[in-house]
Design a protein around this motif. Structure first.
Motif, mmCIF file in Angstrom:
data_model
loop_
_atom_site.group_PDB
_atom_site.id
_atom_site.type_symbol
_atom_site.label_atom_id
_atom_site.label_comp_id
_atom_site.label_asym_id
_atom_site.label_seq_id
_atom_site.Cartn_x
_atom_site.Cartn_y
_atom_site.Cartn_z
ATOM 1 N N ILE A 1 0.839 -1.199 0.000
ATOM 2 C CA ILE A 1 0.000 0.000 0.000
ATOM 3 C C ILE A 1 0.872 1.246 0.000
ATOM 4 N N ASN A 2 1.914 1.221 0.817
ATOM 5 C CA ASN A 2 2.842 2.361 0.869
ATOM 6 C C ASN A 2 3.505 2.591 -0.492
ATOM 7 N N THR A 3 3.881 1.499 -1.158
ATOM 8 C CA THR A 3 4.500 1.609 -2.483
ATOM 9 C C THR A 3 3.534 2.224 -3.485
ATOM 10 N N ILE A 4 2.272 1.764 -3.485
ATOM 11 C CA ILE A 4 1.282 2.270 -4.439
ATOM 12 C C ILE A 4 0.998 3.746 -4.207
ATOM 13 N N VAL A 5 0.813 4.135 -2.943
ATOM 14 C CA VAL A 5 0.488 5.531 -2.628
ATOM 15 C C VAL A 5 1.637 6.453 -3.012
ATOM 16 N N ASN A 6 2.862 6.065 -2.634
ATOM 17 C CA ASN A 6 4.028 6.895 -2.960
ATOM 18 C C ASN A 6 4.271 6.950 -4.469
ATOM 19 N N ARG A 7 4.077 5.822 -5.121
ATOM 20 C CA ARG A 7 4.301 5.769 -6.566
ATOM 21 C C ARG A 7 3.271 6.615 -7.313
ATOM 22 N N TRP A 8 2.020 6.558 -6.851
ATOM 23 C CA TRP A 8 0.979 7.363 -7.489
ATOM 24 C C TRP A 8 1.301 8.847 -7.359
ATOM 25 N N GLU A 9 1.724 9.259 -6.170
ATOM 26 C CA GLU A 9 2.064 10.675 -5.962
ATOM 27 C C GLU A 9 3.226 11.090 -6.857
ATOM 28 N N THR A 10 4.261 10.247 -6.923
ATOM 29 C CA THR A 10 5.443 10.565 -7.730
ATOM 30 C C THR A 10 5.108 10.634 -9.210
ATOM 31 N N THR A 11 4.388 9.629 -9.708
ATOM 32 C CA THR A 11 4.090 9.583 -11.147
ATOM 33 C C THR A 11 3.109 10.688 -11.552
ATOM 34 N N THR A 12 2.194 11.059 -10.654
ATOM 35 C CA THR A 12 1.250 12.142 -10.961
ATOM 36 C C THR A 12 1.976 13.475 -11.057
ATOM 37 N N ARG A 13 2.850 13.737 -10.099
ATOM 38 C CA ARG A 13 3.650 14.970 -10.144
ATOM 39 C C ARG A 13 4.519 15.000 -11.405
ATOM 40 N N LYS A 14 5.097 13.863 -11.723
ATOM 41 C CA LYS A 14 5.978 13.785 -12.895
ATOM 42 C C LYS A 14 5.200 14.044 -14.181
ATOM 43 N N LEU A 15 4.002 13.462 -14.287
ATOM 44 C CA LEU A 15 3.167 13.649 -15.470
ATOM 45 C C LEU A 15 2.850 15.122 -15.690
ATOM 46 N N LEU A 16 2.392 15.806 -14.637
ATOM 47 C CA LEU A 16 2.000 17.210 -14.769
ATOM 48 C C LEU A 16 3.209 18.107 -15.027
ATOM 49 N N THR A 17 4.338 17.785 -14.412
ATOM 50 C CA THR A 17 5.563 18.551 -14.654
ATOM 51 C C THR A 17 6.020 18.412 -16.101
ATOM 52 N N ARG A 18 5.912 17.204 -16.639
ATOM 53 C CA ARG A 18 6.348 16.973 -18.011
ATOM 54 C C ARG A 18 5.431 17.676 -19.013
ATOM 55 N N ILE A 19 4.124 17.578 -18.789
ATOM 56 C CA ILE A 19 3.193 18.253 -19.697
ATOM 57 C C ILE A 19 3.421 19.760 -19.662
ATOM 58 N N SER A 20 3.689 20.302 -18.477
ATOM 59 C CA SER A 20 3.974 21.734 -18.354
ATOM 60 C C SER A 20 5.245 22.118 -19.107
ATOM 61 N N ALA A 21 6.299 21.332 -18.926
ATOM 62 C CA ALA A 21 7.586 21.631 -19.578
ATOM 63 C C ALA A 21 7.484 21.503 -21.099
ATOM 64 N N ASP A 22 6.581 20.622 -21.573
ATOM 65 C CA ASP A 22 6.462 20.372 -23.010
ATOM 66 C C ASP A 22 5.295 21.119 -23.641
ATOM 67 N N GLU A 23 4.758 22.095 -22.939
ATOM 68 C CA GLU A 23 3.534 22.782 -23.385
ATOM 69 C C GLU A 23 3.650 23.313 -24.812
ATOM 70 N N LYS A 24 4.727 24.001 -25.128
ATOM 71 C CA LYS A 24 4.891 24.583 -26.462
ATOM 72 C C LYS A 24 5.037 23.507 -27.531
ATOM 73 N N GLU A 25 5.840 22.481 -27.234
ATOM 74 C CA GLU A 25 6.060 21.415 -28.211
ATOM 75 C C GLU A 25 4.774 20.619 -28.473
ATOM 76 N N LEU A 26 3.992 20.393 -27.404
ATOM 77 C CA LEU A 26 2.727 19.675 -27.564
ATOM 78 C C LEU A 26 1.750 20.467 -28.428
ATOM 79 N N ARG A 27 1.697 21.770 -28.179
ATOM 80 C CA ARG A 27 0.801 22.627 -28.956
ATOM 81 C C ARG A 27 1.166 22.594 -30.440
ATOM 82 N N LYS A 28 2.468 22.659 -30.712
ATOM 83 C CA LYS A 28 2.937 22.702 -32.093
ATOM 84 C C LYS A 28 2.770 21.357 -32.799
#
Length: 470
Positions: A209-236
């Protein structure tokens, strides 16, 4: 043959083992009186490795203890949240024992909100997208604990009585007859109150349970950070309003890089106000797919009629994005002919790029094109088979390198489960995975009611998405 020194080392090792360790070992490996099984196993490995095995339980207990401390807040949250205090279960009602995990909604929502505001370029996450991301957490926790919870539920009810009630319910003519939930709700209340005791009974759950909760938090933060960093490239690249996520869909694919999964992200189109565009987020590089289509484009430039559709790809080295490819059937006989011509070109390109595992899930037919959507098995090395004659000399060397190796052409593989040959190739069977019995899985019936149970049910037999017509 066991030498005197081997026997001495084994005896020395056994003397150092405590009784509980030997009992567990013999229970797993052989009969408690069959010490020879233990000797053979010890000889198969070196003593240093088995010293690690002896220390495994101690190390595991330390990890469980740390996970237990880390999850104190979660256990307290579940225990103190009353069933009546929870919001509506609409959209979550088919997740087994959802009431147990629903108290995490506020915590998970705050994680998403903070992560979206702390990104380099603020990303707006809609309520639908937020709920979908949280739903992914619920599903993982439910999948992990469902066996323990259904076992506990069955201990509190009489299965024969439940089956009789189900039969009565199914044959009832009363349109207003509702499936009762009183026993289930009572079970959930008791489980919440005794949640800590359940974890003590199954302590490894703390760790997972600890692994799933921590992993979900990490991967969710990573997903949103990546989409933010790639905003211009994704739009284009994809013509999307990339600073706002409209929705997210989990694909249930294999995990990559510590539990990350392929997701389908919904964005608004910058070309049409009411149009949504689906972009596939992959937690691995899409460099192989980019390489594959670069070669395909090169071949296309050398002839007048060739593959005309190429998916948009954005590679970010450790992760990437790709255009979502919809399955579309051919509209006429002329398109059908072009489809198989183009399929031959895809096959040839896969062959020269070392492609394999090209079954029904890795390619999709779109009009007169066959499109590769998962190229992680490209660039596999050629296999060499060396044949030795009776004098122990090399007789011949053969390379296993045929177009059949791609897995794209019709071929038969033996299913041990079904005890027959099946065809899961890209251009083989007209139905998905050839035989629906192959993918008979346990499914929940009457989820989150007094009658809930898990049975073997067949998936609906789906049409093969690699084929251009039905």
């Amino acid at each position: 043959m066991i030498t005197i020194m081997d026997a001495y080392n084994i005896k020395k090792f056994i003397d150092k083992c405590d009784y509980d360790f030997l009992a567990k070992w013999c229970e797993s490996i052989g009969h408690p009186r069959d010490i020879a099984q233990l000797e053979k196993r010890l000889l198969w490995e070196n003593n240093e490795e088995f010293e690690k095995i002896r220390n495994w339980e101690k190390t595991e207990n330390q990890k469980i203890s740390e996970a237990k401390k880390s999850l104190t807040w979660l256990v307290e949250l579940i225990q103190k949240t009353k069933h009546e205090d929870l919001d509506s279960y609409e959209g979550y009602d088919q997740i087994p024992f959802i009431e147990l995990w629903k108290p995490l909604e506020s915590w998970a929502g705050n994680i998403i909100t903070k992560a979206s505001t702390l990104t380099p370029n603020k990303v707006c996450v809609s309520e639908n997208a937020k709920n979908s991301l949280i739903r992914g957490l619920y599903i993982e926790l439910s999948d992990l604990t469902e066996q323990v919870l259904i076992k506990k539920l069955n201990e509190s009810r009489n299965i024969n009585e439940i089956m009789a009630e189900i039969t009565s319910y199914q044959y009832s003519q009363d349109a207003n007859n509702q499936i009762p939930k009183d026993q289930y709700i009572s079970f959930i209340r008791d489980t919440k109150n005794n949640f800590e005791n359940i974890l003590k009974e199954y302590p490894v759950l703390y760790l997972h349970i600890n692994t799933i909760v921590n992993r979900w938090e990490t991967t969710t933060r990573k997903l949103l950070t990546r989409i933010s960093a790639d905003e211009k490239e994704l739009r284009k690249k994809f013509n999307v309003v990339s600073d706002k996520i409209i929705n997210v869909r989990h694909t249930g694919s294999d995990s990559h890089n510590g539990g990350e999964q392929v997701l389908i992200i919904y964005f608004k189109s910058i070309l049409a106000d009411n149009e949504l565009i689906k972009v596939v987020y992959k937690p691995r590089s899409v460099g192989l797919e980019t390489f594959f289509y670069a070669i395909l484009k090169l071949f296309a430039s050398l002839e007048t009629e060739s593959v005309s559709l190429f998916p948009a790809l954005l590679d970010r080295e450790t992760y990437g994005y790709s255009e979502f490819v919809e399955h579309r059937l051919c509209k006429c006989e002329k398109e059908m002919k072009r489809f198989y011509i183009n399929s031959g070109k895809i096959l040839a390109t896969l062959h020269i790029t070392g492609g394999s595992d090209c079954h029904q899930e890795n390619l999709i037919a779109r009009f007169d094109n066959l499109m590769l959507i998962d190229g992680e098995t490209l660039m596999e090395p050629r296999l060499r088979h060396t044949y030795i004659d009776k004098d122990n000399k090399i007789d011949s060397v053969e390379e296993s390198y045929s177009v059949a190796r791609t897995g794209m052409l019709p071929s038969q593989i033996y299913s041990i489960k079904l005890k027959k040959f099946i065809d899961i190739s890209c251009l083989g069977s007209p139905t998905c995975e050839e035989d629906e019995e192959l993918f008979a899985k346990q499914r929940w019936l009457f989820t989150n009611t007094n009658y809930m149970m898990k049975l073997d049910l067949l998936d609906e037999c789906l049409f093969n998405p690699c084929l251009p017509s039905k």
